[in-house]
Motif scaffolding. Sequence first.
Motif, mmCIF file in Angstrom:
data_model
loop_
_atom_site.group_PDB
_atom_site.id
_atom_site.type_symbol
_atom_site.label_atom_id
_atom_site.label_comp_id
_atom_site.label_asym_id
_atom_site.label_seq_id
_atom_site.Cartn_x
_atom_site.Cartn_y
_atom_site.Cartn_z
ATOM 1 N N LYS A 57 59.525 24.981 45.699
ATOM 2 C CA LYS A 57 58.814 24.800 46.968
ATOM 3 C C LYS A 57 57.329 24.661 46.667
ATOM 4 C CE LYS A 57 62.092 27.365 49.759
ATOM 5 N NZ LYS A 57 62.585 26.344 50.640
ATOM 6 N N ALA A 58 56.637 23.956 47.521
ATOM 7 C CA ALA A 58 55.191 23.798 47.383
ATOM 8 C C ALA A 58 54.554 24.102 48.729
ATOM 9 C CB ALA A 58 54.845 22.374 46.953
ATOM 10 N N SER A 59 53.319 24.561 48.669
ATOM 11 C CA SER A 59 52.574 24.808 49.904
ATOM 12 C C SER A 59 51.110 24.469 49.676
ATOM 13 C CB SER A 59 52.733 26.249 50.378
ATOM 14 O OG SER A 59 52.230 27.140 49.409
ATOM 15 N N VAL A 60 50.446 24.161 50.774
ATOM 16 C CA VAL A 60 49.020 23.837 50.748
ATOM 17 C C VAL A 60 48.283 24.887 51.557
ATOM 18 C CG1 VAL A 60 47.261 22.140 51.381
ATOM 19 C CG2 VAL A 60 49.481 21.359 50.543
ATOM 20 N N ASP A 61 47.283 25.496 50.954
ATOM 21 C CA ASP A 61 46.444 26.477 51.638
ATOM 22 C C ASP A 61 45.473 25.708 52.538
ATOM 23 O OD1 ASP A 61 44.406 28.256 52.406
ATOM 24 O OD2 ASP A 61 44.589 29.408 50.549
ATOM 25 N N GLU A 62 45.688 25.800 53.822
ATOM 26 C CA GLU A 62 44.882 25.043 54.786
ATOM 27 C C GLU A 62 43.405 25.412 54.744
ATOM 28 O OE1 GLU A 62 46.693 25.686 58.577
ATOM 29 O OE2 GLU A 62 48.585 24.790 57.975
ATOM 30 N N ASP A 63 43.107 26.629 54.349
ATOM 31 C CA ASP A 63 41.712 27.058 54.274
ATOM 32 C C ASP A 63 40.988 26.499 53.053
ATOM 33 O OD1 ASP A 63 41.929 28.568 56.610
ATOM 34 O OD2 ASP A 63 42.615 30.334 55.510
ATOM 35 N N ARG A 64 41.737 26.150 52.022
ATOM 36 C CA ARG A 64 41.126 25.643 50.791
ATOM 37 C C ARG A 64 41.094 24.125 50.729
ATOM 38 N NH1 ARG A 64 42.552 29.108 45.605
ATOM 39 N NH2 ARG A 64 40.389 28.634 45.201
#
Length: 63
Positions: free
Chosen positions: A2-9
């Motif tokens: 799984k992958a995720s993107v840190d919206e704050d970064r």
Amino acid sequence: MKASVDEDRCRGHAVCCTVCPDVFDLGDDGYAVVRLADIPTGLEAAVRDAAAGCPERAITTEG
């Protein structure tokens, strides 16, 4: 995997979209989003490359 993107970064550089367009895209707000909940085995290396190439280190992977 799984992958995720840190919206704050994320700053919308779109490196991930260039490296792995099958998994990453830019949302309406101009920031990266993950298009697939489960990454197919054949795309795992590209996702890792996208994460490594992210200038903001906004992408994390697990699995």
